[in-house]
Write a protein that holds these residues in place. Structure first.
Motif, PDB file in Angstrom:
ATOM      1  N   VAL A 170      -1.549  -0.909  -3.971  1.00  0.00           N
ATOM      2  CA  VAL A 170      -2.764  -0.191  -3.595  1.00  0.00           C
ATOM      3  C   VAL A 170      -2.380   1.235  -3.232  1.00  0.00           C
ATOM      4  CG1 VAL A 170      -4.722  -0.059  -2.021  1.00  0.00           C
ATOM      5  CG2 VAL A 170      -3.836  -2.304  -2.713  1.00  0.00           C
ATOM      6  N   ALA A 171      -3.010   2.213  -3.857  1.00  0.00           N
ATOM      7  CA  ALA A 171      -2.763   3.618  -3.536  1.00  0.00           C
ATOM      8  C   ALA A 171      -3.958   4.186  -2.802  1.00  0.00           C
ATOM      9  CB  ALA A 171      -2.499   4.427  -4.800  1.00  0.00           C
ATOM     10  N   LEU A 172      -3.726   4.700  -1.593  1.00  0.00           N
ATOM     11  CA  LEU A 172      -4.778   5.350  -0.817  1.00  0.00           C
ATOM     12  C   LEU A 172      -4.630   6.861  -0.980  1.00  0.00           C
ATOM     13  CD1 LEU A 172      -4.756   3.214   2.481  1.00  0.00           C
ATOM     14  CD2 LEU A 172      -6.143   2.906   0.407  1.00  0.00           C
ATOM     15  N   LEU A 222      -7.353 -13.718   4.502  1.00  0.00           N
ATOM     16  CA  LEU A 222      -7.543 -13.322   5.889  1.00  0.00           C
ATOM     17  C   LEU A 222      -8.916 -12.656   6.029  1.00  0.00           C
ATOM     18  CD1 LEU A 222      -4.008 -11.936   6.796  1.00  0.00           C
ATOM     19  CD2 LEU A 222      -4.936 -14.220   7.148  1.00  0.00           C
ATOM     20  N   PRO A 223      -9.494 -12.676   7.226  1.00  0.00           N
ATOM     21  CA  PRO A 223     -10.828 -12.094   7.412  1.00  0.00           C
ATOM     22  C   PRO A 223     -10.885 -10.647   6.923  1.00  0.00           C
ATOM     23  CG  PRO A 223     -10.204 -13.357   9.345  1.00  0.00           C
ATOM     24  CD  PRO A 223      -8.986 -13.305   8.467  1.00  0.00           C
ATOM     25  N   SER A 224     -11.953 -10.313   6.221  1.00  0.00           N
ATOM     26  CA  SER A 224     -12.082  -8.968   5.653  1.00  0.00           C
ATOM     27  C   SER A 224     -12.007  -7.894   6.726  1.00  0.00           C
ATOM     28  CB  SER A 224     -13.389  -8.855   4.863  1.00  0.00           C
ATOM     29  OG  SER A 224     -14.498  -9.195   5.677  1.00  0.00           O
ATOM     30  N   ALA A 225     -12.509  -8.188   7.925  1.00  0.00           N
ATOM     31  CA  ALA A 225     -12.436  -7.212   9.015  1.00  0.00           C
ATOM     32  C   ALA A 225     -10.991  -6.940   9.407  1.00  0.00           C
ATOM     33  CB  ALA A 225     -13.224  -7.719  10.222  1.00  0.00           C
ATOM     34  N   ASP A 226     -10.141  -7.973   9.361  1.00  0.00           N
ATOM     35  CA  ASP A 226      -8.732  -7.792   9.681  1.00  0.00           C
ATOM     36  C   ASP A 226      -8.024  -6.969   8.607  1.00  0.00           C
ATOM     37  OD1 ASP A 226      -9.182  -9.303  11.901  1.00  0.00           O
ATOM     38  OD2 ASP A 226      -8.088 -11.077  11.227  1.00  0.00           O
ATOM     39  N   ILE A 227      -8.370  -7.222   7.351  1.00  0.00           N
ATOM     40  CA  ILE A 227      -7.750  -6.462   6.258  1.00  0.00           C
ATOM     41  C   ILE A 227      -8.164  -4.996   6.351  1.00  0.00           C
ATOM     42  CG2 ILE A 227      -7.631  -6.195   3.756  1.00  0.00           C
ATOM     43  CD1 ILE A 227      -7.980  -9.220   3.511  1.00  0.00           C
ATOM     44  N   LEU A 228      -9.444  -4.740   6.649  1.00  0.00           N
ATOM     45  CA  LEU A 228      -9.910  -3.367   6.832  1.00  0.00           C
ATOM     46  C   LEU A 228      -9.158  -2.693   7.971  1.00  0.00           C
ATOM     47  CD1 LEU A 228     -11.802  -0.983   6.347  1.00  0.00           C
ATOM     48  CD2 LEU A 228     -13.500  -2.131   7.804  1.00  0.00           C
ATOM     49  N   ALA A 229      -8.984  -3.393   9.085  1.00  0.00           N
ATOM     50  CA  ALA A 229      -8.250  -2.822  10.217  1.00  0.00           C
ATOM     51  C   ALA A 229      -6.811  -2.511   9.822  1.00  0.00           C
ATOM     52  CB  ALA A 229      -8.285  -3.797  11.399  1.00  0.00           C
ATOM     53  N   ALA A 230      -6.212  -3.365   8.995  1.00  0.00           N
ATOM     54  CA  ALA A 230      -4.836  -3.128   8.549  1.00  0.00           C
ATOM     55  C   ALA A 230      -4.750  -1.879   7.688  1.00  0.00           C
ATOM     56  CB  ALA A 230      -4.325  -4.345   7.786  1.00  0.00           C
ATOM     57  N   LEU A 231      -5.703  -1.684   6.793  1.00  0.00           N
ATOM     58  CA  LEU A 231      -5.695  -0.495   5.939  1.00  0.00           C
ATOM     59  C   LEU A 231      -5.913   0.770   6.768  1.00  0.00           C
ATOM     60  CD1 LEU A 231      -7.736  -1.846   2.892  1.00  0.00           C
ATOM     61  CD2 LEU A 231      -5.259  -1.515   3.049  1.00  0.00           C
ATOM     62  N   GLU A 232      -6.756   0.686   7.771  1.00  0.00           N
ATOM     63  CA  GLU A 232      -6.939   1.836   8.666  1.00  0.00           C
ATOM     64  C   GLU A 232      -5.660   2.130   9.438  1.00  0.00           C
ATOM     65  OE1 GLU A 232     -10.281   0.468  10.885  1.00  0.00           O
ATOM     66  OE2 GLU A 232     -11.766   1.379   9.515  1.00  0.00           O
ATOM     67  N   GLU A 233      -4.921   1.089   9.795  1.00  0.00           N
ATOM     68  CA  GLU A 233      -3.640   1.284  10.472  1.00  0.00           C
ATOM     69  C   GLU A 233      -2.638   1.941   9.530  1.00  0.00           C
ATOM     70  OE1 GLU A 233      -0.591   0.857  13.507  1.00  0.00           O
ATOM     71  OE2 GLU A 233      -2.763   1.208  13.410  1.00  0.00           O
ATOM     72  N   VAL A 234      -2.650   1.547   8.261  1.00  0.00           N
ATOM     73  CA  VAL A 234      -1.779   2.201   7.271  1.00  0.00           C
ATOM     74  C   VAL A 234      -2.078   3.688   7.205  1.00  0.00           C
ATOM     75  CG1 VAL A 234      -1.335   2.424   4.794  1.00  0.00           C
ATOM     76  CG2 VAL A 234      -1.341   0.165   5.850  1.00  0.00           C
ATOM     77  N   VAL A 267       0.847  -1.192   0.000  1.00  0.00           N
ATOM     78  CA  VAL A 267       0.000   0.000   0.000  1.00  0.00           C
ATOM     79  C   VAL A 267       0.880   1.239   0.000  1.00  0.00           C
ATOM     80  CG1 VAL A 267      -1.826   1.250   1.206  1.00  0.00           C
ATOM     81  CG2 VAL A 267      -1.763  -1.259   1.284  1.00  0.00           C
ATOM     82  N   GLN A 268       0.570   2.180  -0.886  1.00  0.00           N
ATOM     83  CA  GLN A 268       1.246   3.483  -0.914  1.00  0.00           C
ATOM     84  C   GLN A 268       0.277   4.538  -0.385  1.00  0.00           C
ATOM     85  OE1 GLN A 268       2.620   2.593  -5.235  1.00  0.00           O
ATOM     86  NE2 GLN A 268       3.944   4.266  -4.556  1.00  0.00           N
ATOM     87  N   ALA A 269       0.787   5.395   0.483  1.00  0.00           N
ATOM     88  CA  ALA A 269      -0.065   6.416   1.097  1.00  0.00           C
ATOM     89  C   ALA A 269       0.796   7.564   1.588  1.00  0.00           C
ATOM     90  CB  ALA A 269      -0.864   5.821   2.262  1.00  0.00           C
ATOM     91  N   GLY A 270       0.162   8.701   1.783  1.00  0.00           N
ATOM     92  CA  GLY A 270       0.849   9.825   2.402  1.00  0.00           C
ATOM     93  C   GLY A 270       1.956  10.450   1.577  1.00  0.00           C
TER      94      GLY A 270
END
Length: 359
Positions: A137-139, A56-68, A35-38
């Motif tokens: 992935v670019a956020l 991996l569980p979608s909830a875990d992946i979502l939490a990881a992206l929020e952490e990014v 993931v590229q961000a910021g």
């Protein structure tokens, strides 16, 4: 149709060479995305189990992206050594805009990459993490509702931050601040027919329009119980020197001036009629649109013909890819001239010339 290249859409990297590039394939073993961000920061996010058998569980992946997002934002806010880009954005000290180097002429990117590798073994490991990712992935933070501006962000970036958060050597998912999606496909290993198949299944899955049992290629099950683990987030960093910073500045300048500022982009929608009405007239929708290009160009440029490139698939042949259709022809010129000729009868314009061109 030959779909052998479908397996190369994900996990493939186009590695620059001094004289010729090399494709590296990691789809069979990769379990992560990058993931590229910021404005230039990189993060590895695991999305599959270690054996690749389950997501991996979608909830875990979502939490990881929020952490990014949290890590990228805190890095920007705490950095006291970020470099001003000159257009209202800044390069993150931790990532520094390495991604924009992939937009350089290939030989230049090869030399810049070789220099990065020579600076530190850590740079080699960071590049390996990127090359082996299933996709990038670019956020993006931009939240514009303007369709043209969104297209420009996808085509080449709209500021130093978005130009930096691109990796042109791999497939990349672009996500803006409103959650709207775009895609970059690296064209070397695959073509549109495979991309459309991949996108079609993703689209249907997002809209719950198909059940997994109906998917031709099946789906990756979601890990449960002891096989499930948190999607791990790992920052990917690079060691810099002044030569790298100079390469980044030059690459961003080239991308901005030679592409972003030199290409006129206007995105719009047409709702007057569609393929149903065109087919009712007995014409091919594709040919109708191609002839529309010819006529519009002639009206804008004093009757000149438009040298037009249209791709067609040759996947009906073994390992077939694409070929070129040249829709500018003697017949298309005849149709354009009839449309521009005030003396032409309605029958000549609406029947004879179009039918010749659209056959």
């Amino acid at each position: 149709l030959d779909m052998s290249r479908l397996g190369r859409v994900m996990g493939t990297a186009n590695i620059p060479g001094e004289h010729v590039d090399t494709l590296a394939f990691h789809g069979a073993t990769s379990t992560h995305v990058v993931v590229q961000a910021g404005g230039g920061q990189f993060f590895r996010v695991d999305i599959l189990t270690q054996d690749g058998a389950a997501a991996l569980p979608s909830a875990d992946i979502l939490a990881a992206l929020e952490e990014v997002q949290r890590l990228a934002s805190s890095s920007i806010n705490s950095s006291s050594s970020s470099k001003d880009s000159g257009d209202g954005s800044s390069y993150s000290a931790s990532g520094g805009g390495i991604g924009v180097l992939t937009s350089m002429p290939r030989t230049d990117w090869f030399h810049a990459r070789q220099h990065l590798l020579s600076l530190s073994p850590d740079n080699g490991e960071s590049l390996a993490q990127i090359d082996s990712a299933l996709l990038m992935v670019a956020l993006d933070e931009n939240k514009t509702d303007d369709l043209t501006e969104r297209c420009r962000a996808g085509l080449h970036g709209i500021d130093a931050s978005t130009r930096s958060d691109r990796w042109w050597d791999k497939m990349q998912l672009l996500v803006d601040g409103h959650g709207r999606l775009g895609m970059h496909f690296e064209h070397s290993p695959s073509d549109g027919i495979c991309w459309n198949r991949w996108l079609g299944e993703v689209w249907h899955a997002m809209g719950e329009m198909e059940t997994p049992a109906k998917w031709v290629y099946g789906h990756v099950p979601e890990a449960t119980g002891s096989s499930a683990s948190l999607a791990c987030v790992t920052r990917i960093g690079f060691d810099f020197d002044d030569a790298v910073r100079a390469d980044i500045a030059r690459a961003d300048k080239l991308l901005k001036e030679d592409l972003a500022d030199s290409v006129d982009t206007l995105a719009t929608t047409f709702e007057g009629f569609g393929k149903t009405e065109i087919k009712a007239l007995g014409y091919s929708p594709d040919a109708f649109v191609q002839m529309s290009y010819q006529l519009a160009y002639a009206r804008m440029h004093g009757g000149l013909s438009a040298a037009t490139y249209e791709a067609c698939s040759t996947a009906g042949a073994f390992h077939g890819r694409t070929e070129t259709i040249r829709s500018c022809s003697s017949e298309s010129l005849a149709m354009v001239n009839a449309c521009l000729d005030d003396r032409a009868t309605q029958a000549e314009v609406s029947y004879e010339a179009p039918r010749l061109s659209c056959c």
